[in-house]
Design a protein around this motif. Structure first.
Motif, short mmCIF file in Angstrom:
data_model
loop_
_atom_site.label_atom_id
_atom_site.label_comp_id
_atom_site.label_asym_id
_atom_site.label_seq_id
_atom_site.Cartn_x
_atom_site.Cartn_y
_atom_site.Cartn_z
N ARG A 113 0.81 -1.21 0.00
CA ARG A 113 0.00 0.00 0.00
C ARG A 113 0.85 1.26 0.00
NH1 ARG A 113 -4.71 -0.68 -1.79
NH2 ARG A 113 -4.83 1.45 -1.17
N THR A 114 0.20 2.37 -0.32
CA THR A 114 0.86 3.68 -0.27
C THR A 114 1.08 4.08 1.18
OG1 THR A 114 -1.23 4.87 -0.19
CG2 THR A 114 -0.35 4.38 -2.39
N GLU A 115 1.89 5.08 1.38
CA GLU A 115 2.16 5.56 2.73
C GLU A 115 0.89 6.05 3.41
OE1 GLU A 115 5.00 5.09 4.44
OE2 GLU A 115 5.59 4.00 2.63
#
Length: 123
Positions: free
Chosen positions: A22-24
């Motif tokens: 996932r993204t940050e």
């Protein structure tokens, strides 16, 4: 609670895997909801059906979009493979051109869910 059947739509099956892909921004949300996987592994396992697939004892109907950018399709395919290995009762429907919402398949999905529960609850 006693269940006789269950339906899963676009659900994550391995939260640790999901965290690392996932993204940050999403990692931050998971950190707030569950904690970091290295510090809160038990909570990630509790929320990862692939880790306790052997405990699933009701028929499942699983839907997933092949173009889901929220939950990788491979994650669900791995879960289905594990269900196969464990000889579990499930049906898997993947819509190759659908995204996470399965919005473009709403009518078909609704019909399949109703038919599935009608079939399972008659037994």
């Amino acid at each position: 609670m006693s269940l006789r059947a269950a339906v899963v739509m676009s659900g994550p099956t391995d939260l640790v895997d999901l965290y690392h892909k996932r993204t940050e921004i999403m990692k931050g949300i998971l950190d707030r909801l569950v904690g970091h996987p290295s510090k809160n592994a038990d909570e990630y396992i509790k929320r990862s059906p692939i880790e306790w697939a052997d405990d699933i004892n009701v028929p499942l109907l699983i839907f997933h979009g092949g173009k889901d950018e929220m939950v990788p399709s491979q994650q669900v395919r791995d879960f289905v493979r594990k269900l196969d290995e464990l000889n579990k009762d499930y049906r898997y429907v993947e819509y190759p051109d659908s995204d996470h919402s399965l919005r473009d398949k709403f009518d078909e999905v609704r019909t399949r869910i109703v038919d599935f529960f009608n079939e399972q609850l008659k037994q």
